[in-house]
Enzyme design. Structure first.
Site, short mmCIF file in Angstrom:
data_model
loop_
_atom_site.label_atom_id
_atom_site.label_comp_id
_atom_site.label_asym_id
_atom_site.label_seq_id
_atom_site.Cartn_x
_atom_site.Cartn_y
_atom_site.Cartn_z
N GLU A 166 4.67 -4.74 7.29
CA GLU A 166 3.78 -3.82 8.03
C GLU A 166 4.25 -3.55 9.45
O GLU A 166 4.16 -2.42 9.94
CB GLU A 166 2.35 -4.38 8.07
CG GLU A 166 1.54 -4.15 6.81
CD GLU A 166 1.74 -5.23 5.76
OE1 GLU A 166 2.73 -5.99 5.82
OE2 GLU A 166 0.90 -5.30 4.84
N ALA A 190 0.87 -1.17 0.00
CA ALA A 190 0.00 0.00 0.00
C ALA A 190 0.91 1.23 0.00
O ALA A 190 2.08 1.15 0.42
CB ALA A 190 -0.88 -0.02 1.23
N GLU A 208 -0.71 -9.24 -0.48
CA GLU A 208 -2.13 -9.53 -0.25
C GLU A 208 -2.90 -9.61 -1.56
O GLU A 208 -3.77 -10.46 -1.73
CB GLU A 208 -2.72 -8.48 0.70
CG GLU A 208 -2.17 -8.67 2.11
CD GLU A 208 -2.56 -7.59 3.09
OE1 GLU A 208 -2.37 -6.40 2.76
OE2 GLU A 208 -3.06 -7.93 4.17
N1 DAK Z 1 4.57 3.19 -0.83
C1 DAK Z 1 4.94 4.37 -1.43
N2 DAK Z 1 6.06 4.51 -2.16
C2 DAK Z 1 6.85 3.43 -2.30
C3 DAK Z 1 6.53 2.18 -1.71
C4 DAK Z 1 5.33 2.08 -0.96
N3 DAK Z 1 4.90 0.96 -0.41
N4 DAK Z 1 7.52 1.32 -2.02
C5 DAK Z 1 8.40 2.00 -2.77
N5 DAK Z 1 8.01 3.28 -2.95
C6 DAK Z 1 8.67 4.34 -3.69
C7 DAK Z 1 9.89 4.85 -2.94
O1 DAK Z 1 9.52 5.78 -1.95
C8 DAK Z 1 10.67 5.47 -4.08
O2 DAK Z 1 10.08 6.71 -4.41
P1 DAK Z 1 10.99 8.03 -4.58
O3 DAK Z 1 11.76 8.18 -3.31
O4 DAK Z 1 11.87 7.71 -5.76
O5 DAK Z 1 10.01 9.13 -4.83
C9 DAK Z 1 10.40 4.52 -5.24
O6 DAK Z 1 9.20 3.83 -4.91
C10 DAK Z 1 11.51 3.50 -5.45
O7 DAK Z 1 11.72 2.84 -4.21
P2 DAK Z 1 13.16 2.75 -3.49
O8 DAK Z 1 14.03 3.86 -3.93
O9 DAK Z 1 12.91 2.57 -2.05
O10 DAK Z 1 13.71 1.40 -4.15
P3 DAK Z 1 14.74 0.38 -3.50
O11 DAK Z 1 15.09 -0.57 -4.59
O12 DAK Z 1 15.84 1.09 -2.79
O13 DAK Z 1 13.90 -0.41 -2.38
C11 DAK Z 1 11.98 -1.60 -1.51
C12 DAK Z 1 12.83 -1.22 -2.77
C13 DAK Z 1 10.73 -2.33 -2.01
C14 DAK Z 1 12.78 -2.50 -0.60
C15 DAK Z 1 11.60 -0.28 -0.76
O14 DAK Z 1 11.03 0.63 -1.71
C16 DAK Z 1 10.62 -0.51 0.34
O15 DAK Z 1 10.96 -1.00 1.44
N6 DAK Z 1 9.35 -0.15 0.09
C17 DAK Z 1 8.31 -0.21 1.09
C18 DAK Z 1 7.81 -1.63 1.21
C19 DAK Z 1 6.73 -1.78 2.27
O16 DAK Z 1 6.98 -1.47 3.46
N7 DAK Z 1 5.59 -2.23 1.88
C20 DAK Z 1 4.46 -2.45 2.77
C21 DAK Z 1 3.64 -1.20 2.82
S1 DAK Z 1 2.42 -1.30 4.11
C22 DAK Z 1 -4.89 -1.33 5.68
C23 DAK Z 1 -4.75 -2.55 5.12
C24 DAK Z 1 -3.58 -2.88 4.46
C25 DAK Z 1 -2.53 -2.02 4.41
C26 DAK Z 1 -2.70 -0.79 4.97
C27 DAK Z 1 -3.86 -0.44 5.61
N8 DAK Z 1 -6.08 -1.01 6.42
C28 DAK Z 1 -6.98 -2.08 6.80
C29 DAK Z 1 -6.33 0.32 6.81
C30 DAK Z 1 -1.29 -2.40 3.77
C31 DAK Z 1 -0.13 -1.91 4.19
C32 DAK Z 1 1.12 -2.05 3.40
O17 DAK Z 1 1.18 -2.60 2.34
#
Ligand code: DAK
Length: 260
Positions: A134, A66, A114
């Site tokens: 998360e 997300a 998911e």
């Molecule tokens: N969200 C927003 N932007 C993201 C992103 C994400 N999940 N993942 C990557 N990006 C963006 C980065 O910020 C970066 O943008 P700029 O800085 O260039 O503007 C661009 O994509 C490239 O990413 P990186 O520069 O970080 O690339 P790397 O190769 O260095 O790293 C990575 C890749 C996948 C390891 C890293 O980007 C990373 O850790 N990303 C976050 C992964 C993550 O934590 N995903 C889980 C998100 S939480 C809900 C139900 C469900 C959910 C929420 C609420 N409710 C019931 C209310 C779900 C939650 C989630 O999914």
């Protein structure tokens, strides 16, 4: 609806849906979720579509979760609405009458994993990494991930992944049963398409009812599941596909299914 972040192409009974936001690693914001919901709804209604494939644009990610930047600013009410929207999409995909295959071509994290788990099964490329980060963000999976992963690979492995926030390799995901097959990134599209073409030749009703039996049966006790299976099995004998399939066998020719 004009989609900005989701591409859908249909050819020969197979729809290819691509989450197309590569500069954010295809992260799911509210707009992407809304577009996906519309696209999947249309594909469910489209009689010409028998199999759906979902993938992410670019070579790095399926969907990296997300959108954290959007979520960071949300009020509790907005987060609730966002969660409901995501869950509605995942349940819709799970309950669609046609198979949906996830082609995981890179990171499938959080909401991205998911989305893949809501599909019928996953084919992944060797560079894929999957996990639930998360807990590193002070939240927990909320689009059905705790339920779908534990049902798929058992609670012990699901808990290890969810509690640690670790990402695992495609190879380990294969060994744990998260994904069905791993191949090179260059081959992934062709491998998934090959399977989709095979499924598209089968009776859409046979395939759709079997999906219905498996998905709904998992929410029932075994004997209720058997009864449910028997009912769906019986209904198929009222269809032209059953007559065509069995007549074609007797006449030693290939069946031409119509999905009715
Ligand atoms: N969200 C927003 N932007 C993201 C992103 C994400 N999940 N993942 C990557 N990006 C963006 C980065 O910020 C970066 O943008 P700029 O800085 O260039 O503007 C661009 O994509 C490239 O990413 P990186 O520069 O970080 O690339 P790397 O190769 O260095 O790293 C990575 C890749 C996948 C390891 C890293 O980007 C990373 O850790 N990303 C976050 C992964 C993550 O934590 N995903 C889980 C998100 S939480 C809900 C139900 C469900 C959910 C929420 C609420 N409710 C019931 C209310 C779900 C939650 C989630 O999914």
């Amino acid at each position: 609806m004009e989609e900005k972040y989701v591409l859908a192409e249909i050819a020969d009974g197979i729809a290819q849906v691509t989450v197309n936001r590569p500069t954010s690693l295809n992260a799911l914001n509210a707009e992407v979720l809304a577009e996906l919901e519309c696209v999947f709804y249309e594909l469910e209604q489209d009689q010409s579509v028998q199999v759906v494939i979902v993938t992410g644009a670019g070579e790095k990610a399926f969907v990296a979760g997300a959108d954290i930047k959007e979520m960071a600013e949300m009020t509790a009410y907005q987060a609730h609405q966002f969660g409901l929207k995501g869950q509605r999409l995942m349940l819709f995909i799970e309950r669609m009458s046609k198979p949906v295959i996830a082609a995981v071509n890179g990171y499938a994290l959080g909401g991205g994993l998911e989305l893949a788990l809501a599909c019928d099964f996953i084919y992944a490329s060797e560079n894929a990494k999957v996990g639930f980060p998360e807990v590193t963000l002070g939240i927990m999976p909320g689009f059905g991930g705790t339920q779908n992963l534990a049902r798929l690979i058992g609670p012990a492995r699901a808990k290890e992944l969810v509690y640690s926030g670790r990402m695992i390799s495609a190879e380990k995901a294969l060994a744990w049963g998260v994904v069905n097959e791993v191949c090179s990134q260059a081959e992934l599209g062709a491998r998934v398409l090959e399977l989709a073409r095979e499924v598209a030749k089968r009776s859409p009703l046979g395939v759709g009812y079997a999906k219905n039996a498996i998905v709904n049966g998992l929410n029932m006790g075994k004997e209720d599941g058997f009864r449910y299976e028997a009912s769906l099995f019986g209904v198929l004998f009222a269809t032209e596909d059953q007559k065509e399939g069995m007549t074609a066998f007797v006449e030693k020719r290939k069946a031409a299914f119509l999905g009715k």
